[in-house]
Write a protein that holds these residues in place. Sequence first.
Motif, mmCIF file in Angstrom:
data_model
loop_
_atom_site.group_PDB
_atom_site.id
_atom_site.type_symbol
_atom_site.label_atom_id
_atom_site.label_comp_id
_atom_site.label_asym_id
_atom_site.label_seq_id
_atom_site.Cartn_x
_atom_site.Cartn_y
_atom_site.Cartn_z
ATOM 1 N N LYS A 166 0.836 -1.197 0.000
ATOM 2 C CA LYS A 166 0.000 0.000 0.000
ATOM 3 C C LYS A 166 0.874 1.252 0.000
ATOM 4 N N ALA A 169 2.146 1.750 -3.482
ATOM 5 C CA ALA A 169 1.141 2.281 -4.412
ATOM 6 C C ALA A 169 0.894 3.762 -4.146
ATOM 7 N N ASP A 173 2.198 6.694 -6.931
ATOM 8 C CA ASP A 173 1.213 7.472 -7.673
ATOM 9 C C ASP A 173 -0.061 7.579 -6.843
ATOM 10 N N ASN A 175 -2.554 9.672 -6.906
ATOM 11 C CA ASN A 175 -3.803 9.894 -7.631
ATOM 12 C C ASN A 175 -4.376 8.608 -8.186
ATOM 13 N N PHE A 176 -3.502 7.818 -8.807
ATOM 14 C CA PHE A 176 -3.972 6.560 -9.371
ATOM 15 C C PHE A 176 -4.526 5.672 -8.266
ATOM 16 N N ARG A 178 -5.707 6.456 -5.360
ATOM 17 C CA ARG A 178 -6.960 6.990 -4.855
ATOM 18 C C ARG A 178 -8.101 6.725 -5.842
ATOM 19 N N ALA A 179 -7.840 6.972 -7.122
ATOM 20 C CA ALA A 179 -8.882 6.828 -8.134
ATOM 21 C C ALA A 179 -9.357 5.384 -8.240
ATOM 22 N N THR A 180 -8.460 4.430 -8.007
ATOM 23 C CA THR A 180 -8.865 3.042 -8.174
ATOM 24 C C THR A 180 -9.239 2.394 -6.845
ATOM 25 N N GLY A 181 -9.512 3.226 -5.833
ATOM 26 C CA GLY A 181 -10.144 2.686 -4.643
ATOM 27 C C GLY A 181 -9.222 2.393 -3.472
ATOM 28 N N THR A 182 -7.956 2.841 -3.525
ATOM 29 C CA THR A 182 -7.079 2.676 -2.374
ATOM 30 C C THR A 182 -7.304 3.841 -1.422
ATOM 31 N N TYR A 187 -3.543 5.639 4.404
ATOM 32 C CA TYR A 187 -2.177 5.129 4.402
ATOM 33 C C TYR A 187 -1.151 6.239 4.578
ATOM 34 N N LEU B 50 -12.838 10.765 -11.848
ATOM 35 C CA LEU B 50 -12.173 9.752 -11.030
ATOM 36 C C LEU B 50 -12.416 9.935 -9.536
ATOM 37 N N THR B 69 -14.638 3.113 -8.745
ATOM 38 C CA THR B 69 -13.256 2.678 -8.520
ATOM 39 C C THR B 69 -12.785 1.659 -9.547
ATOM 40 N N TYR B 73 -6.745 4.452 -15.128
ATOM 41 C CA TYR B 73 -6.352 5.845 -15.335
ATOM 42 C C TYR B 73 -4.894 5.919 -15.757
ATOM 43 N N GLN B 97 -3.950 -2.812 -6.296
ATOM 44 C CA GLN B 97 -4.037 -2.384 -4.903
ATOM 45 C C GLN B 97 -5.459 -2.006 -4.480
#
Lengths: 285, 237
Positions: A166, A169, A173, A175-176, A178-182, A187, B50, B69, B73, B97
């Motif tokens: 984590k 990640a 990046d 932003n990435f 956060r955008a994909t749900g992390t 963290y 996003l 999510t 991107y 992740q």
Amino acid sequence: MAEIFEKLVYYFQNVPTVRYAFIVGIFIALSASLLGVTLVLKRFSFIGDGLSHVAFGAMAVAAVVGVTDNMLIVMPVTVISAVLLLATGKNAKIRGDASVAMISVGALAIGYLLMNKFPTTNNVSGDVCSTLFGSTSILSLTPADVWLTVSISIAVVIAFILFYNKIFAVTFDENFARATGTKAGLYNLIVAVIIAVIIVLAMNVVGSLLISALIIFPALSAMRVFKSFKSVTICSACLSVFCASTGIIISIIDGTPVGSTIVAVDIAAFFVFWIIGMVKGGARK
Amino acid sequence: MAQLTCENLTLGYEGKEIISGLSFSVDKGDYLCIVGENGSGKSTLMKTILGLHSPMKGKIITGDGLLQTEIGYLPQQTVVQKDFPASVREIVVSGFQGKCGIRPFYTKAEKRAALENMKRMSVDDLQKRCYRELSGGQQQRVLLARALCATRKMLLLDEPVAGLDPKVTSEMYSLISKLNKEGITIVMISHDIEAALRYSTHILHIGGDVFFGTKEEFKRGLFISDRSLFNGGEGNG
Ligand SMILES: Nc1ncnc2c1ncn2[C@@H]1O[C@H](COP(=O)(O)OP(=O)(O)O)[C@@H](O)[C@H]1O
Ligand SMILES: [Mg+2]
């Protein structure tokens, strides 16, 4: 050479505090090195500096108030400051930096003022010096100190391993992630809290001014030579432990201050890695 | 229902509006190109979709089985990444992740899928290499592979060919096209109106005249108005 070696063996066998210092130094060096890469690359270094000054101020307050265990005050104050600094630093970059400067310089000044106004010993400048640069107090550790430090260090290492992916990640990046749900905010917070804990721990060894060096130098050195996050992390952990043990041994033999000796060894290692990196880079091209 | 619907969006920073009253929708399998001058708010729009930035007004609705999510991107490059010690493999697998939740480590299946995605982007032979030592085109393909780990449904690409030479640019475009044909919805910011007209199915033009519609409608608008390249007619937005 043999003489020096015998002297060392003698110390290790007969002076328990030397053994304790060695153990504590190694564990602290190990845990301090882990977050170095994140600190450097996330531009969190300013938080590291700020926090170490806060810890200094808290230490002074603790001494004045006269609590038996400094940690009881220093640890919570530093952790809370870490959380606050992170919150302000993120929302507005410039204002964040200014607030760090304010808090850290303020804490230094107040700490120094308190130590002079309410001296706990009759050697104020000695006290100040040892809080800033680490002290021989590492040679006056009790077994209880050792257990506490070792357990907290192990907790830090375990936390780091569990959050390793984590942290990667979010550092690489945000932003990435956060955008994909992390949960990047969470963290970041965990990283800040771990940094605060490490700073409080490391303060006993190298003092509050030299902590950043202990955290950042091994990572910077490893980054010269290694190219993946994993190899950099492993290398900086090993390097940090090596430098700390070497530093402690030198300071025992030579009677130099422990903290600055360790940092000096870290700096020497950095130059070695820098040269290796140059040679390797040159060979590739 | 559309995969992504933006309703009457107003975007801006600190109370200052950049775009207002923007509405459009993206269906499964579409290839939408977002065009417009520098500073017109394209990246801001993407960050809002996003969930990295909140809209001042309006809303963003995802549907047709797409969660917010689940959008992959490809960011405009940031400075931090430039000296980051990370291997290609580490970066690609980090695309998973978001799906890990509190699980600390990646599963075997995720590592296998990461390798698959590296193969799809032809970067599997680079997997042990250091990201910062790759060429611009290779770096973009690595980041695409990572995005594919995060989604099977929709990709948002922010100027994916900026700074690439013509040959690598056209390779990049055909890769993206291939992904679109495999069923992944593409939303791409681009400066290159020609490429946008060649590959996309829909065009969104923001800044100045706002246009949203199919590529054909956009072309018709161009021919009728015949004033400048960007003067599309009022679309169905
Ligand atoms: N974090 C920010 N804070 C304030 N203003 C911003 C921020 N990011 C971008 N802007 C402003 O918003 C406008 C749109 O920026 P952007 O979305 O990056 O445009 P584009 O990607 O279309 O070139 C620009 O005028 C820019 O200066
Ligand atoms: Mg942009």
